[in-house]
Design an enzyme around this catalytic site. Sequence first.
Site, PDB file in Angstrom:
ATOM      1  N   GLN A 268       0.842  -1.190   0.000  1.00  0.00           N
ATOM      2  CA  GLN A 268       0.000   0.000   0.000  1.00  0.00           C
ATOM      3  C   GLN A 268       0.877   1.239   0.000  1.00  0.00           C
ATOM      4  O   GLN A 268       2.038   1.188   0.430  1.00  0.00           O
ATOM      5  CB  GLN A 268      -0.940  -0.010   1.213  1.00  0.00           C
ATOM      6  CG  GLN A 268      -1.851  -1.230   1.242  1.00  0.00           C
ATOM      7  CD  GLN A 268      -2.848  -1.198   2.379  1.00  0.00           C
ATOM      8  OE1 GLN A 268      -3.295  -0.136   2.796  1.00  0.00           O
ATOM      9  NE2 GLN A 268      -3.214  -2.373   2.878  1.00  0.00           N
ATOM     10  N   LYS A 284       1.791   7.500   6.595  1.00  0.00           N
ATOM     11  CA  LYS A 284       0.698   6.629   6.183  1.00  0.00           C
ATOM     12  C   LYS A 284      -0.578   7.460   6.157  1.00  0.00           C
ATOM     13  O   LYS A 284      -1.001   7.975   7.197  1.00  0.00           O
ATOM     14  CB  LYS A 284       0.538   5.448   7.135  1.00  0.00           C
ATOM     15  CG  LYS A 284       1.652   4.418   7.015  1.00  0.00           C
ATOM     16  CD  LYS A 284       1.356   3.158   7.808  1.00  0.00           C
ATOM     17  CE  LYS A 284       2.443   2.125   7.621  1.00  0.00           C
ATOM     18  NZ  LYS A 284       2.158   0.860   8.361  1.00  0.00           N
ATOM     19  N   GLU A 305      -4.357  -0.584   5.833  1.00  0.00           N
ATOM     20  CA  GLU A 305      -3.593  -0.183   7.004  1.00  0.00           C
ATOM     21  C   GLU A 305      -4.176   1.123   7.538  1.00  0.00           C
ATOM     22  O   GLU A 305      -4.537   2.008   6.769  1.00  0.00           O
ATOM     23  CB  GLU A 305      -2.121  -0.005   6.646  1.00  0.00           C
ATOM     24  CG  GLU A 305      -1.441  -1.295   6.226  1.00  0.00           C
ATOM     25  CD  GLU A 305       0.032  -1.107   5.936  1.00  0.00           C
ATOM     26  OE1 GLU A 305       0.593  -0.083   6.366  1.00  0.00           O
ATOM     27  OE2 GLU A 305       0.619  -1.979   5.274  1.00  0.00           O
ATOM     28  N   ALA A 388       5.703   8.325  11.330  1.00  0.00           N
ATOM     29  CA  ALA A 388       6.526   7.498  12.216  1.00  0.00           C
ATOM     30  C   ALA A 388       7.987   7.866  12.013  1.00  0.00           C
ATOM     31  O   ALA A 388       8.503   7.822  10.890  1.00  0.00           O
ATOM     32  CB  ALA A 388       6.307   6.016  11.914  1.00  0.00           C
ATOM     33  N   ALA A 389       8.653   8.242  13.107  1.00  0.00           N
ATOM     34  CA  ALA A 389      10.062   8.620  13.025  1.00  0.00           C
ATOM     35  C   ALA A 389      10.901   7.447  12.533  1.00  0.00           C
ATOM     36  O   ALA A 389      10.686   6.300  12.937  1.00  0.00           O
ATOM     37  CB  ALA A 389      10.556   9.099  14.386  1.00  0.00           C
ATOM     38  N   PHE A 390      11.856   7.755  11.674  1.00  0.00           N
ATOM     39  CA  PHE A 390      12.742   6.716  11.160  1.00  0.00           C
ATOM     40  C   PHE A 390      13.711   6.247  12.239  1.00  0.00           C
ATOM     41  O   PHE A 390      14.149   7.024  13.083  1.00  0.00           O
ATOM     42  CB  PHE A 390      13.557   7.250   9.976  1.00  0.00           C
ATOM     43  CG  PHE A 390      12.912   6.997   8.648  1.00  0.00           C
ATOM     44  CD1 PHE A 390      11.552   6.826   8.535  1.00  0.00           C
ATOM     45  CD2 PHE A 390      13.675   6.949   7.496  1.00  0.00           C
ATOM     46  CE1 PHE A 390      10.949   6.598   7.307  1.00  0.00           C
ATOM     47  CE2 PHE A 390      13.095   6.722   6.261  1.00  0.00           C
ATOM     48  CZ  PHE A 390      11.735   6.541   6.174  1.00  0.00           C
ATOM     49  N   ASP A 457      -1.279  -9.323  11.938  1.00  0.00           N
ATOM     50  CA  ASP A 457      -0.384  -9.199  10.793  1.00  0.00           C
ATOM     51  C   ASP A 457       1.089  -9.121  11.211  1.00  0.00           C
ATOM     52  O   ASP A 457       1.862  -8.395  10.603  1.00  0.00           O
ATOM     53  CB  ASP A 457      -0.767  -7.954   9.988  1.00  0.00           C
ATOM     54  CG  ASP A 457      -0.070  -7.893   8.641  1.00  0.00           C
ATOM     55  OD1 ASP A 457       0.110  -8.943   8.025  1.00  0.00           O
ATOM     56  OD2 ASP A 457       0.311  -6.783   8.222  1.00  0.00           O
ATOM     57  N   GLU A 462      12.187  -7.262  13.969  1.00  0.00           N
ATOM     58  CA  GLU A 462      13.576  -6.882  13.729  1.00  0.00           C
ATOM     59  C   GLU A 462      14.310  -6.633  15.038  1.00  0.00           C
ATOM     60  O   GLU A 462      13.704  -6.317  16.070  1.00  0.00           O
ATOM     61  CB  GLU A 462      13.651  -5.630  12.844  1.00  0.00           C
ATOM     62  CG  GLU A 462      13.061  -5.824  11.458  1.00  0.00           C
ATOM     63  CD  GLU A 462      13.217  -4.584  10.583  1.00  0.00           C
ATOM     64  OE1 GLU A 462      14.059  -3.725  10.929  1.00  0.00           O
ATOM     65  OE2 GLU A 462      12.498  -4.493   9.579  1.00  0.00           O
ATOM     66  N   ASP A 477       5.471  -1.572  12.208  1.00  0.00           N
ATOM     67  CA  ASP A 477       4.382  -1.823  11.262  1.00  0.00           C
ATOM     68  C   ASP A 477       3.138  -2.340  11.982  1.00  0.00           C
ATOM     69  O   ASP A 477       2.815  -3.529  11.945  1.00  0.00           O
ATOM     70  CB  ASP A 477       4.823  -2.817  10.186  1.00  0.00           C
ATOM     71  CG  ASP A 477       3.890  -2.802   8.977  1.00  0.00           C
ATOM     72  OD1 ASP A 477       2.980  -1.950   8.954  1.00  0.00           O
ATOM     73  OD2 ASP A 477       4.071  -3.631   8.069  1.00  0.00           O
TER      74      ASP A 477
END
Length: 583
Positions: A268, A284, A305, A388-390, A457, A462, A477
Amino acid sequence: MILMRRFRALILGVFLLACALHIALDLLPKLERRAARPSGEPGCSCAQPAAQAAAPGWAQARGRPGEPPAAASAAGDSGWPNKHTLRILQDFSSDPSSNLTSHSLEKLPPAAEPAEGALRGQDPGAARPRDPAHRPLLRDPGARRSEPPPGPSEDGSLLARLFEHPLYQVAVPPLTEDDVLFNVKSDIRFNPRAAAENPNWPQEGPEDEQPSPTGEAAADAYPNWLRFHIGINRYELYSRHNPAVEALLHDLGVQRITSVAMKSGGTQLKLVMTFQNYGQALFKPMKQTREQETPPDFFYFSDYERHNAEIAAFHLDRILDFRRVPPVAGRTINMTKEIRDVTRDRKLWRTFFISPANNVCFYGECSYYCSTEHALCGKPDQIEGSLAAFLPDLSLAKRKTWRNPWRRSYHKRKKAEWEVDPDYCEEVKQTPPYDSSHRILDIMDMTIFDFLMGNMDRHHYETFEKFGNETFIIHLDNGRGFGKYSHDELSILAPLQQCCRIRKSTYLRLQLLAKEDYKLSLLMAESLRKDRVAPVLYRPHLEALDRRLRVVLRTVRGCVEKDGPRSVVDNDLDPEHRGSTQR
């Protein structure tokens, strides 16, 4: 010989014609913008008549002679941006193909009932809207920008009392150089731009590019996104009282957007946004209203989402004291000035158009739902979304992607092994890294987190490669959470039911959040109220949190009755225990 020469001349002519055509097509957008430059005040491109919206091109539809200045000015706010090189874009999943999707949902009318502000028993000082039925979901992006939102230590708040509780004061083990993601000396100054763009960061930048002197230590002068990155260690993504987190949430809502690009991979559309302080975030967009529930016949991979699920997941993760979700904030974006006019992504720019309702729309490129039938449209050019902060770039801090042992089959008929084998956990616990580390306890934490949200989902997770297997897992996510408030998906709890393991600290905090004095729904309501797109959650979702929390506690009690407390509850609060394994 003459025929051969003529053939060569023909080939050369065709090649030159193709080159000329290519150059003309490349220059066409610039020429159209130059011809369409306005002479009046800047305005919204959505003011065009619906008939013009059907024109073949976005540039043609917004820049014809004779248009009102307000209709054409957005076209001329900025010409086609020159190409430039962005730093390596950080992806939130290194396996984008594992996230499947199929069907779309029809839009439903807005809700007549607000979310967290309407709960009974809230703190009495909370502000309430005059008419909840008419509270807008999309807000003026200029509102509430005068000062940062209050922090969690706000006087008299339920959150403040929660974070002062002894269970939220447990210290992490002493940190060594191997326990921090970046070893930063206090007397070194970094150039924020170099930190964002240079793969060899950390390094010292030129003196003329440093932030202006403030009299503070060098690290205190860094932008908030960089301070957030520096604070990551083996045990937590951010500390409980790190002021950079609240400041970063504020930055996500107000920082000027300088560049936009589509995120590669995924099913998406998601956008990578770069800010004036060189920070980046994943955007998003809003695709469903808060009260729109996932239809019962939809598979878990068939839903959109949700942007508000990403926001709520961060707040829930922090209230549970996991602190494994990167900071996420809501924001209302001007699609014309903050996406179309600043993007260097030609493919994204070409998908903008005006809908028959005179709203600005775009659809981008992605595996599913990137077409005019599934376009994202503003009101008229304002769209809500989550930012969302990287995390630190992969070139600076590599991450390892793990397949979730309780991953679903992502098939309409097949079942995963854990769904048919009640002893599946015993097999998992014999497989590294679940055989000798705290990882299985992290999976239990993530399971509880997902069950409270209703997120089915969770296919991968990570970790930071630097810390090996002895570190926390990152909860990334979360967009498919908070889809159903009327149904509790008990299959999400399968890891907890099969393994019957839980950290003592997690178990005690869940018991605390089930009490009336620290009710989870009220804590979430207060925390989410600070967000710029509040109300974030529909009220039934907040009530579902309390209901699902009781289900989790019943499941743990059943495990204790069956196997005994010593076998089920891992005493991570013991200092010696915490010294040998992560909390």
